[in-house]
Design a protein around this motif. Structure first.
Motif, mmCIF file in Angstrom:
data_model
loop_
_atom_site.group_PDB
_atom_site.id
_atom_site.type_symbol
_atom_site.label_atom_id
_atom_site.label_comp_id
_atom_site.label_asym_id
_atom_site.label_seq_id
_atom_site.Cartn_x
_atom_site.Cartn_y
_atom_site.Cartn_z
ATOM 1 N N UNK A 3 36.961 54.585 27.579
ATOM 2 C CA UNK A 3 35.697 54.100 28.146
ATOM 3 C C UNK A 3 35.615 54.312 29.656
ATOM 4 N N UNK A 4 36.655 54.922 30.251
ATOM 5 C CA UNK A 4 36.708 55.162 31.702
ATOM 6 C C UNK A 4 36.534 53.871 32.490
ATOM 7 N N UNK A 5 37.319 52.867 32.090
ATOM 8 C CA UNK A 5 37.259 51.551 32.717
ATOM 9 C C UNK A 5 38.679 51.063 32.974
ATOM 10 N N UNK A 6 38.868 50.384 34.102
ATOM 11 C CA UNK A 6 40.107 49.678 34.371
ATOM 12 C C UNK A 6 39.753 48.205 34.569
ATOM 13 N N UNK A 7 40.572 47.331 33.985
ATOM 14 C CA UNK A 7 40.346 45.891 34.095
ATOM 15 C C UNK A 7 41.604 45.260 34.671
ATOM 16 N N UNK A 8 41.415 44.358 35.626
ATOM 17 C CA UNK A 8 42.543 43.616 36.196
ATOM 18 C C UNK A 8 42.278 42.128 36.043
ATOM 19 N N UNK B 249 43.269 33.960 36.616
ATOM 20 C CA UNK B 249 42.770 34.305 35.290
ATOM 21 C C UNK B 249 41.447 35.054 35.274
ATOM 22 N N UNK B 250 40.798 35.183 36.436
ATOM 23 C CA UNK B 250 39.508 35.886 36.475
ATOM 24 C C UNK B 250 39.710 37.389 36.306
ATOM 25 N N UNK B 251 38.705 38.023 35.719
ATOM 26 C CA UNK B 251 38.758 39.459 35.457
ATOM 27 C C UNK B 251 37.877 40.234 36.426
ATOM 28 N N UNK B 252 38.305 41.467 36.716
ATOM 29 C CA UNK B 252 37.485 42.422 37.464
ATOM 30 C C UNK B 252 37.583 43.742 36.722
ATOM 31 N N UNK B 253 36.494 44.500 36.745
ATOM 32 C CA UNK B 253 36.483 45.799 36.083
ATOM 33 C C UNK B 253 35.852 46.829 37.005
ATOM 34 N N UNK B 254 36.357 48.049 36.899
ATOM 35 C CA UNK B 254 35.857 49.160 37.708
ATOM 36 C C UNK B 254 35.798 50.410 36.842
ATOM 37 N N UNK C 106 32.132 47.085 37.730
ATOM 38 C CA UNK C 106 31.407 46.846 36.484
ATOM 39 C C UNK C 106 31.449 45.367 36.142
ATOM 40 N N UNK C 107 30.449 44.903 35.434
ATOM 41 C CA UNK C 107 30.462 43.537 34.922
ATOM 42 C C UNK C 107 31.529 43.447 33.834
ATOM 43 N N UNK C 108 32.212 42.304 33.760
ATOM 44 C CA UNK C 108 33.245 42.102 32.749
ATOM 45 C C UNK C 108 33.354 40.621 32.436
ATOM 46 N N UNK C 109 33.650 40.310 31.183
ATOM 47 C CA UNK C 109 33.885 38.923 30.783
ATOM 48 C C UNK C 109 34.679 38.893 29.487
#
Length: 141
Positions: free
Chosen positions: A64-69, A74-79, A126-129
């Motif tokens: 999906x060409x996404x990285x999530x940290x 515990x919060x997420x970030x996506x790029x 990117x938005x992430x949850x």
């Protein structure tokens, strides 16, 4: 007959031999996927189980060409994992550092910031949850 000398057979063959090599070099700099930049999600997409990304860690979702940290809280970030230098799909994650295979640009998976040139522009956020135990990213997530 024109006044220009004609190319020798050797010159023509040399040019024909180099054409595919030049094409490979250009292909390495392009993003692929139909002549444009490979796509990142245009709608919410389930990437995987929320447990795949540990606190202080990151996960690369190449499909999906996404990285999530995930931060320590515990919060997420996506790029997007599309390099901002030449549009290459990043396929290498070392800890929380993304490494572009085309020209060696490096990005921080936790912030999207450039760590190493030639890229100068950060990764697109990117938005992430988390939804029902899964990580969902993309517009509207």
């Amino acid at each position: 007959m024109s006044g220009r000398p004609s190319a020798s057979r050797r010159t023509v063959l040399r040019g024909a031999a180099l054409t595919p090599v030049a094409g490979l070099g250009l292909a390495a700099c392009s993003g692929g996927g139909g002549g444009g930049t490979p796509a990142t999600p245009t709608a919410p997409v389930v990437l995987g189980a929320a447990s795949e990304v540990s606190k202080g860690g990151a996960e690369l979702y190449e499909d999906h060409n996404v990285v999530v940290s995930r931060a320590g809280d515990g919060s997420l970030k996506a790029f997007s994992s599309i390099c901002t230098h030449a549009g290459c799909a990043i396929n290498k994650l070392q800890g929380t550092t993304l490494v572009c295979p085309c020209h060696g640009s490096e990005f921080d998976a936790e912030t999207g910031k450039v760590l190493r040139a030639p890229a100068t522009v950060p990764l697109h956020a990117l938005s992430v949850e988390e939804q029902n135990g899964n990580i969902v990213a993309g517009p509207g997530a």
